[in-house]
Scaffold this motif. Structure first.
Motif, PDB file in Angstrom:
ATOM      1  N   LYS A  11      43.961  33.900  37.157  1.00  0.00           N
ATOM      2  CA  LYS A  11      42.522  34.229  37.271  1.00  0.00           C
ATOM      3  C   LYS A  11      42.263  35.720  37.116  1.00  0.00           C
ATOM      4  CE  LYS A  11      40.655  30.460  39.936  1.00  0.00           C
ATOM      5  NZ  LYS A  11      40.590  29.952  41.297  1.00  0.00           N
ATOM      6  N   GLY A  12      43.235  36.537  37.530  1.00  0.00           N
ATOM      7  CA  GLY A  12      43.073  37.988  37.411  1.00  0.00           C
ATOM      8  C   GLY A  12      42.952  38.387  35.942  1.00  0.00           C
ATOM      9  N   LYS A  13      43.801  37.788  35.103  1.00  0.00           N
ATOM     10  CA  LYS A  13      43.736  38.103  33.670  1.00  0.00           C
ATOM     11  C   LYS A  13      42.408  37.613  33.087  1.00  0.00           C
ATOM     12  CE  LYS A  13      48.707  37.647  32.785  1.00  0.00           C
ATOM     13  NZ  LYS A  13      49.726  36.881  32.043  1.00  0.00           N
ATOM     14  N   LEU A  14      42.011  36.413  33.486  1.00  0.00           N
ATOM     15  CA  LEU A  14      40.749  35.850  32.983  1.00  0.00           C
ATOM     16  C   LEU A  14      39.581  36.780  33.330  1.00  0.00           C
ATOM     17  CD1 LEU A  14      39.426  33.326  31.637  1.00  0.00           C
ATOM     18  CD2 LEU A  14      39.048  32.468  33.934  1.00  0.00           C
ATOM     19  N   ASN A  15      39.549  37.255  34.570  1.00  0.00           N
ATOM     20  CA  ASN A  15      38.472  38.175  34.974  1.00  0.00           C
ATOM     21  C   ASN A  15      38.493  39.449  34.147  1.00  0.00           C
ATOM     22  OD1 ASN A  15      37.443  36.493  36.881  1.00  0.00           O
ATOM     23  ND2 ASN A  15      38.651  37.341  38.560  1.00  0.00           N
ATOM     24  N   ASP A  16      39.700  39.948  33.864  1.00  0.00           N
ATOM     25  CA  ASP A  16      39.799  41.152  33.020  1.00  0.00           C
ATOM     26  C   ASP A  16      39.154  40.887  31.662  1.00  0.00           C
ATOM     27  OD1 ASP A  16      41.116  42.654  34.912  1.00  0.00           O
ATOM     28  OD2 ASP A  16      43.040  42.728  33.868  1.00  0.00           O
ATOM     29  N   TYR A  17      39.511  39.754  31.024  1.00  0.00           N
ATOM     30  CA  TYR A  17      38.956  39.471  29.684  1.00  0.00           C
ATOM     31  C   TYR A  17      37.438  39.309  29.734  1.00  0.00           C
ATOM     32  CZ  TYR A  17      43.545  39.025  27.570  1.00  0.00           C
ATOM     33  OH  TYR A  17      44.797  39.303  27.090  1.00  0.00           O
ATOM     34  N   LEU A  18      36.944  38.665  30.805  1.00  0.00           N
ATOM     35  CA  LEU A  18      35.485  38.489  30.898  1.00  0.00           C
ATOM     36  C   LEU A  18      34.802  39.849  30.978  1.00  0.00           C
ATOM     37  CD1 LEU A  18      35.309  35.447  33.348  1.00  0.00           C
ATOM     38  CD2 LEU A  18      34.606  35.476  30.939  1.00  0.00           C
ATOM     39  N   GLN A  19      35.393  40.743  31.771  1.00  0.00           N
ATOM     40  CA  GLN A  19      34.793  42.074  31.900  1.00  0.00           C
ATOM     41  C   GLN A  19      34.910  42.871  30.594  1.00  0.00           C
ATOM     42  OE1 GLN A  19      35.945  44.290  35.408  1.00  0.00           O
ATOM     43  NE2 GLN A  19      34.729  46.062  34.807  1.00  0.00           N
ATOM     44  N   ILE A  20      36.039  42.711  29.919  1.00  0.00           N
ATOM     45  CA  ILE A  20      36.236  43.430  28.648  1.00  0.00           C
ATOM     46  C   ILE A  20      35.187  42.982  27.615  1.00  0.00           C
ATOM     47  CG2 ILE A  20      37.806  43.647  26.670  1.00  0.00           C
ATOM     48  CD1 ILE A  20      40.151  43.542  28.775  1.00  0.00           C
ATOM     49  N   ILE A  21      34.961  41.685  27.533  1.00  0.00           N
ATOM     50  CA  ILE A  21      33.990  41.150  26.565  1.00  0.00           C
ATOM     51  C   ILE A  21      32.581  41.654  26.887  1.00  0.00           C
ATOM     52  CG2 ILE A  21      32.851  38.997  25.830  1.00  0.00           C
ATOM     53  CD1 ILE A  21      35.657  37.691  25.993  1.00  0.00           C
ATOM     54  N   LYS A  22      32.277  41.669  28.200  1.00  0.00           N
ATOM     55  CA  LYS A  22      30.954  42.140  28.627  1.00  0.00           C
ATOM     56  C   LYS A  22      30.784  43.626  28.290  1.00  0.00           C
ATOM     57  CE  LYS A  22      28.111  41.919  32.721  1.00  0.00           C
ATOM     58  NZ  LYS A  22      28.170  41.892  34.162  1.00  0.00           N
ATOM     59  N   GLU A  23      31.820  44.375  28.621  1.00  0.00           N
ATOM     60  CA  GLU A  23      31.771  45.817  28.394  1.00  0.00           C
ATOM     61  C   GLU A  23      31.658  46.177  26.934  1.00  0.00           C
ATOM     62  OE1 GLU A  23      33.298  49.156  28.134  1.00  0.00           O
ATOM     63  OE2 GLU A  23      33.990  49.479  30.124  1.00  0.00           O
ATOM     64  N   PHE A 149      44.360  42.632  40.396  1.00  0.00           N
ATOM     65  CA  PHE A 149      45.389  41.680  40.808  1.00  0.00           C
ATOM     66  C   PHE A 149      46.770  42.311  40.579  1.00  0.00           C
ATOM     67  CE2 PHE A 149      47.196  40.232  36.734  1.00  0.00           C
ATOM     68  CZ  PHE A 149      46.269  40.769  35.853  1.00  0.00           C
ATOM     69  N   GLY A 150      47.785  41.573  40.991  1.00  0.00           N
ATOM     70  CA  GLY A 150      49.171  41.966  40.713  1.00  0.00           C
ATOM     71  C   GLY A 150      49.490  43.388  41.156  1.00  0.00           C
ATOM     72  N   TYR A 151      49.991  44.173  40.217  1.00  0.00           N
ATOM     73  CA  TYR A 151      50.445  45.539  40.520  1.00  0.00           C
ATOM     74  C   TYR A 151      49.316  46.575  40.453  1.00  0.00           C
ATOM     75  CZ  TYR A 151      55.066  43.460  39.888  1.00  0.00           C
ATOM     76  OH  TYR A 151      56.184  42.665  40.011  1.00  0.00           O
ATOM     77  N   ASP A 152      48.084  46.129  40.265  1.00  0.00           N
ATOM     78  CA  ASP A 152      46.965  47.084  40.144  1.00  0.00           C
ATOM     79  C   ASP A 152      46.895  48.107  41.287  1.00  0.00           C
ATOM     80  OD1 ASP A 152      46.069  46.193  37.712  1.00  0.00           O
ATOM     81  OD2 ASP A 152      44.507  44.892  38.515  1.00  0.00           O
ATOM     82  N   PRO A 153      47.163  47.723  42.561  1.00  0.00           N
ATOM     83  CA  PRO A 153      47.028  48.714  43.645  1.00  0.00           C
ATOM     84  C   PRO A 153      48.054  49.847  43.615  1.00  0.00           C
ATOM     85  CG  PRO A 153      46.939  46.472  44.514  1.00  0.00           C
ATOM     86  CD  PRO A 153      47.391  46.363  43.090  1.00  0.00           C
ATOM     87  N   ILE A 154      49.128  49.713  42.838  1.00  0.00           N
ATOM     88  CA  ILE A 154      50.113  50.818  42.847  1.00  0.00           C
ATOM     89  C   ILE A 154      50.191  51.549  41.504  1.00  0.00           C
ATOM     90  CG2 ILE A 154      51.533  49.866  44.727  1.00  0.00           C
ATOM     91  CD1 ILE A 154      53.585  49.011  42.518  1.00  0.00           C
ATOM     92  N   PHE A 155      49.329  51.161  40.539  1.00  0.00           N
ATOM     93  CA  PHE A 155      49.418  51.775  39.203  1.00  0.00           C
ATOM     94  C   PHE A 155      48.248  52.721  38.951  1.00  0.00           C
ATOM     95  CE2 PHE A 155      48.678  51.997  34.636  1.00  0.00           C
ATOM     96  CZ  PHE A 155      49.943  52.284  34.159  1.00  0.00           C
ATOM     97  N   VAL A 156      48.573  53.980  38.641  1.00  0.00           N
ATOM     98  CA  VAL A 156      47.566  54.986  38.310  1.00  0.00           C
ATOM     99  C   VAL A 156      47.700  55.313  36.820  1.00  0.00           C
ATOM    100  CG1 VAL A 156      46.731  57.337  38.785  1.00  0.00           C
ATOM    101  CG2 VAL A 156      47.775  55.991  40.623  1.00  0.00           C
TER     102      VAL A 156
END
Ligand code: IMP
Length: 203
Positions: A11-23, A149-156
């Motif tokens: 679902k995290g990937k799906l949300n990313d794609y939805l936001q990318i398409i919107k953006e 999601f996933g490793y997002d909280p530790i990646f800058v």
């Protein structure tokens, strides 16, 4: 409007794609297909992405529709690319704290996210193509942020000071997923779509 089917249970990937398409303000409808076959892990993101696509395609393919699947993960330089293709398993087992422990006292904290995206270039001939996107950055010393999601909280990401989990808009403007998705759209629709398909940051 074009229709694209994303084959994934994440679902995290799906949300990313939805936001990318919107953006990107694209005239695209994103639909979601749950994979039927168990996921196998190959020695490269590209091979795994192709496997995910080909082993989960519906029997009858809709006309004028794009089917795609992706494999992605985090590669940490000082750990020689670990967890890489095992990112999902490693997150479920040792988790973010386990990764941070492995990085304890490590000065070189550079890392990258990779996204390999496999899609049917020609549905009739079942001709597949794989494109990749990269996001460079570093591993923070502690998890920060609650989004993503996933490793997002530790990646800058390189050149910024917030983790992906602290700024999802930033993530979806420059991420590995955004870059791979743009490459796919450019391959498929260049010249056939009114939308401008460009990334704000590095290709
Ligand atoms: P897979 O592609 O299903 O093998 O899963 C890849 C794993 O890598 C995910 O479960 C996440 O743990 C991690 N991952 C992939 N992309 C991202 C991302 O954009 N942010 C954070 N973690 C990610």
């Amino acid at each position: 409007m074009k229709r694209v089917y994303f084959i994934s249970s994440n679902k995290g990937k799906l949300n990313d794609y939805l936001q990318i398409i919107k953006e990107m303000n694209l005239d695209l409808e994103l639909r979601h297909l749950l994979p039927v076959s168990e996921e196998a892990v190959y020695d490269s993101f590209e091979k795994t992405a192709k496997h995910k696509l080909l082993s989960n395609l519906p029997e009858t393919l809709e006309e004028d529709t794009v089917y795609f699947a992706e494999d992605s993960g985090l590669c940490i330089d000082s750990l020689k690319g670990f967890p890489g293709v095992y990112s999902s398993f490693v997150l479920k087992t040792i988790g973010l704290n386990g990764i941070l422990k492995l990085m304890d006292l490590e000065e070189n904290r550079t890392a990258k996210f990779v996204c390999a995206l496999a899609f049917l270039e020609s549905p009739r001939k079942k001709l597949t193509k794989v494109v990749t996107g990269l996001s460079k950055g570093y591993i923070h010393t502690k998890p920060l942020g609650r989004k993503g999601f996933g490793y997002d909280p530790i990646f800058v990401p390189k050149g910024f000071h917030k983790t992906f989990a602290q700024d999802l808009n930033l993530k979806n403007q420059l991420s590995h997923r955004r870059q791979a998705f743009e490459k796919m759209l450019n391959t498929l629709f260049r010249g056939k779509n009114n939308a401008t398909i460009t990334s704000k940051q590095g290709k």
